[in-house]
Design a protein around this motif. Structure first.
Motif, PDB file in Angstrom:
ATOM      1  N   LEU A 135       0.819  -1.216   0.000  1.00  0.00           N
ATOM      2  CA  LEU A 135       0.000   0.000   0.000  1.00  0.00           C
ATOM      3  C   LEU A 135       0.852   1.265   0.000  1.00  0.00           C
ATOM      4  N   LEU A 140      -5.148   5.677   1.292  1.00  0.00           N
ATOM      5  CA  LEU A 140      -5.904   4.664   2.014  1.00  0.00           C
ATOM      6  C   LEU A 140      -7.038   5.358   2.759  1.00  0.00           C
ATOM      7  N   ALA A 165       1.369   4.420   3.527  1.00  0.00           N
ATOM      8  CA  ALA A 165       0.207   4.902   2.765  1.00  0.00           C
ATOM      9  C   ALA A 165      -0.193   6.284   3.287  1.00  0.00           C
TER      10      ALA A 165
END
Length: 196
Positions: A135, A140, A165
């Motif tokens: 990620l 996110l 993220a």
């Protein structure tokens, strides 16, 4: 922050607001588990279905791909057995094996990550999902459901395990508490016991 990130962040907030208001930005609905069309992903874990409702609304509103996070070994259907296992996994910081993963995570710029609160914490399968999917550099966007006890330590845990993220402020929704329903059923059955 660069212009692309700012634009994606604005779009993510618009989707959350639209989902909450019941509006739609998407030209066509997304159904079930769909992958491969968008640069945005809605990945979610659900037990009772509450988180699925939010996930599907988000997916429809933004036209994002939809992915249900499931464990290779299903959780118990019985609520109390499920709670017991979830608490043991929480205490052990377990990462149970997933049934499947997102095969091409690199294509997604924004990941909406949905989950219920289990035992005041981030569910173990979400730990696994974050650990097994890169990620880094992604936006996110958490969306969290809970049964009345709040988000517990989940936001802090998510921030720690997905530190690479760009995590936006979560959408948080209180849903019906199953434990309260079970208590009410027990009380009701005790009240009518002599009539049965």
């Amino acid at each position: 922050m660069d212009e692309k990130f700012q634009r994606s962040r604005r779009e993510a907030f618009q989707v959350l607001i639209a989902a909450a208001a019941g509006l739609s930005f998407a030209s066509s609905p997304v159904t079930a588990q769909t992958l491969g069309r968008s640069n945005q992903l809605v990945a979610y874990l659900t037990r009772s279905g509450n988180t699925r409702v939010v996930a599907e609304a988000l997916s429809r509103n933004v036209g994002a791909d939809l992915f249900e996070i499931r464990t290779a070994e299903p959780y118990p259907v019985d609520y109390e057995a499920h709670v017991d296992l979830a608490q043991r996994q929480r205490d052990a910081e377990a990462t149970p094996r997933l049934a499947e993963g997102v095969s091409d995570m690199a294509r997604y710029e924004t990941v909406f990550l949905g989950f219920p609160i289990w035992g005041g914490a981030l569910p173990a399968p979400i730990r696994t999902f974050v650990a097994t999917h890169d990620l880094a550099g992604k936006i996110l966007v958490p969306f969290i459901t809970h049964g009345g006890y709040g988000t517990g330590s989940a936001p802090e845990t998510l921030a720690a395990i997905a530190a690479d993220a760009q995590i936006l402020q979560p959408f948080i929704q209180e849903c019906d508490a199953e434990r309260d329903t079970l208590r009410q059923i027990s009380t009701w059955l005790a009240d009518i016991d002599q009539e049965l």
